[in-house]
Design an enzyme around this catalytic site. Structure first.
Site, mmCIF file in Angstrom:
data_model
loop_
_atom_site.group_PDB
_atom_site.id
_atom_site.type_symbol
_atom_site.label_atom_id
_atom_site.label_comp_id
_atom_site.label_asym_id
_atom_site.label_seq_id
_atom_site.Cartn_x
_atom_site.Cartn_y
_atom_site.Cartn_z
ATOM 1 N N GLU A 99 -38.800 -32.766 10.120
ATOM 2 C CA GLU A 99 -37.622 -33.801 9.860
ATOM 3 C C GLU A 99 -38.366 -34.868 10.610
ATOM 4 O O GLU A 99 -37.483 -35.673 11.341
ATOM 5 C CB GLU A 99 -36.542 -33.378 10.658
ATOM 6 C CG GLU A 99 -36.039 -31.926 10.205
ATOM 7 C CD GLU A 99 -34.696 -31.524 10.969
ATOM 8 O OE1 GLU A 99 -34.039 -32.407 11.759
ATOM 9 O OE2 GLU A 99 -34.243 -30.477 10.936
ATOM 10 N N GLU A 141 -32.524 -24.639 15.784
ATOM 11 C CA GLU A 141 -31.967 -25.030 16.968
ATOM 12 C C GLU A 141 -31.518 -24.041 18.034
ATOM 13 O O GLU A 141 -30.605 -24.107 18.714
ATOM 14 C CB GLU A 141 -31.060 -26.344 16.927
ATOM 15 C CG GLU A 141 -31.736 -27.448 16.364
ATOM 16 C CD GLU A 141 -30.867 -28.777 16.416
ATOM 17 O OE1 GLU A 141 -29.674 -28.668 16.798
ATOM 18 O OE2 GLU A 141 -31.604 -29.832 15.812
HETATM 19 C C1 XIL Z 1 -28.263 -34.484 10.569
HETATM 20 C C2 XIL Z 1 -27.996 -35.402 9.473
HETATM 21 O O1 XIL Z 1 -29.163 -36.033 9.167
HETATM 22 C C3 XIL Z 1 -26.609 -36.172 9.185
HETATM 23 O O2 XIL Z 1 -26.385 -36.608 8.090
HETATM 24 C C4 XIL Z 1 -25.566 -35.205 9.683
HETATM 25 O O3 XIL Z 1 -24.536 -35.915 10.210
HETATM 26 C C5 XIL Z 1 -25.823 -34.174 10.889
HETATM 27 O O4 XIL Z 1 -27.192 -33.621 10.776
HETATM 28 N N1 XIL Z 1 -31.874 -31.725 13.163
HETATM 29 C C6 XIL Z 1 -31.195 -31.289 12.206
HETATM 30 C C7 XIL Z 1 -30.807 -31.767 11.103
HETATM 31 O O5 XIL Z 1 -31.695 -30.109 11.927
HETATM 32 O O6 XIL Z 1 -29.922 -31.047 10.047
HETATM 33 C C8 XIL Z 1 -29.815 -32.963 11.554
HETATM 34 O O7 XIL Z 1 -29.542 -33.695 10.463
HETATM 35 C C9 XIL Z 1 -30.569 -33.927 12.351
HETATM 36 C C10 XIL Z 1 -31.131 -33.131 13.337
#
Ligand code: XIL
Length: 365
Positions: free
Chosen positions: A269, A162
């Site tokens: 994701e 990000e």
């Molecule tokens: C999220 C997790 O799923 C949560 O449990 C945590 O509280 C915050 O992070 N983008 C990403 C992931 O790259 O690492 C994030 O994961 C979701 C959004």
């Protein structure tokens, strides 16, 4: 006043029901084809996991249906090195060991993310703001330690997560990394990762990569990395999407842009919300929404399969029993974005993913 006892008893019932469900989590459905097996030779299929899920029915579903894993949280910098030189490897080790026992590959997520950079990175031993050199040496040590520990076990790393912001003229997120180190912090992260494990595939990972402005910015930044000889091998597309957006054609276009640059693509994701953005209520009944989700998963998987440079699809969770879509601000929603329901039974999404690969010629990559 008189409403309180009723409210309390309703709350207690709900908590007790949730507790019971937790205690009696059913075993995953058996007798259904393994998605990973169906996609073998074409795409690796994976899911994000927390260590506590490994020895539960969800872990068995993970091993039965997927051939890749990623730590949902425990490899993030603030979790794995919460204080300087104090590494907390055990939870991540448990995930890597599980993967090895089950013949699965591991994605590493992530070496640098503004949201999970621990505070100690930013001040020196006197409590003064850390210099650029100090921050870079801490980044190098962090990456050496983490990538080094899992060398040969984690096949690909989300090196930076990000970092793109299309609202900025330079396309970069204006966070502490940029302010303290400058834009080359990204280059250094990739170089340190390559030095620590020359065999690992190194990715730049981001969300909303199908939005034209974000896509263009990501392309601009990646082209800069390539021009400077930075060892970036691929782009990770988070793909936290919904049944409404983005259009399948936009996904196709985004993948094509990075394929033309000679890069690998991965979906890192994936989940698919049933809600319209910021909506309080589901837009329709589940009977109608879940089949729509299934059709959309099928259409997307067909696009992924049509891209030879796309090597893996990872879901951000195993079943709807545990999804980040029902966390944070959205804790009160009852989203169901994954392929298996909260009882770990296959949803139309599962059948959609399976259908997309069935009927393809047996030719493999
Ligand atoms: C999220 C997790 O799923 C949560 O449990 C945590 O509280 C915050 O992070 N983008 C990403 C992931 O790259 O690492 C994030 O994961 C979701 C959004």
């Amino acid at each position: 006043m008189t409403a309180y006892p009723a409210l309390c008893s309703a709350l207690l019932t709900a908590v007790f029901a949730a507790f019971l469900q937790g205690c009696t989590a059913p075993e995953p459905a058996s007798g259904i084809p393994s998605l990973a097996q169906a996609y073998r030779g074409r795409l690796r299929l994976g899911a994000a996991v927390e260590p506590g899920q490994l020895n539960a029915p969800e872990g068995r579903l993970l091993a039965a249906q997927f051939n890749s894993v990623v730590a949902e949280n425990v490899m993030k910098p603030s979790r794995i090195q919460p204080s300087e030189n104090e590494f907390h490897f055990a939870p991540a080790d448990a995930i890597v060991d599980f993967a090895q026992q089950h013949g699965m590959t591991v994605r590493g997520h992530t070496l640098l993310w503004y949201k999970r950079t621990p505070d100690w990175f930013w001040s020196d031993k006197d409590g003064q703001p850390a210099s650029r050199d100090l921050v870079l040496s801490r980044l190098r040590q962090h990456i050496e330690a983490v990538v080094g520990r899992y060398k040969g076990k984690v096949y690909t790393w989300d090196v930076v997560n990000e970092v793109i912001d299309p609202a900025q003229p330079d396309c970069l997120r204006h966070d502490q990394w940029l302010q303290v180190v400058g834009p080359d912090y990204i280059d250094w992260a990739f170089r340190y990762a390559q030095a620590a494990d020359p065999g690992a595939r190194l990715m730049i990972n981001d969300y909303s990569t199908t939005l034209p402005a974000k896509r263009l910015c990501l392309q601009h930044v990646v082209q800069g990395l390539l021009a400077r000889g930075v060892p970036v091998h691929g782009v990770g597309h988070q793909m936290h999407i919904s049944i409404f957006e983005p259009a399948v054609a936009e996904v196709d276009e985004t993948l094509a842009v990075f394929a033309r640059l000679g890069l690998e693509n991965q979906i890192t994701e994936m989940d698919m919300s049933l809600y319209q953005r910021h909506a309080y209520l589901l837009p329709d009944s589940l009977d109608r929404l879940l089949p729509l989700q299934g059709q959309r998963y099928e259409a997307l998987m067909k696009v992924f399969l049509s891209h030879p440079e796309l090597t893996a699809v990872t879901w951000w969770g195993i079943s709807d029993a545990h999804t980040s879509r029902n966390a944070g601000w959205d804790w009160w929603r009852s989203d169901a974005p994954l392929l298996f329901d909260s009882q770990q039974h296959p949803k139309p999404g599962y059948w959609g993913v399976l259908k997309a690969v069935q009927g393809l010629s047996p030719s493999v990559r």
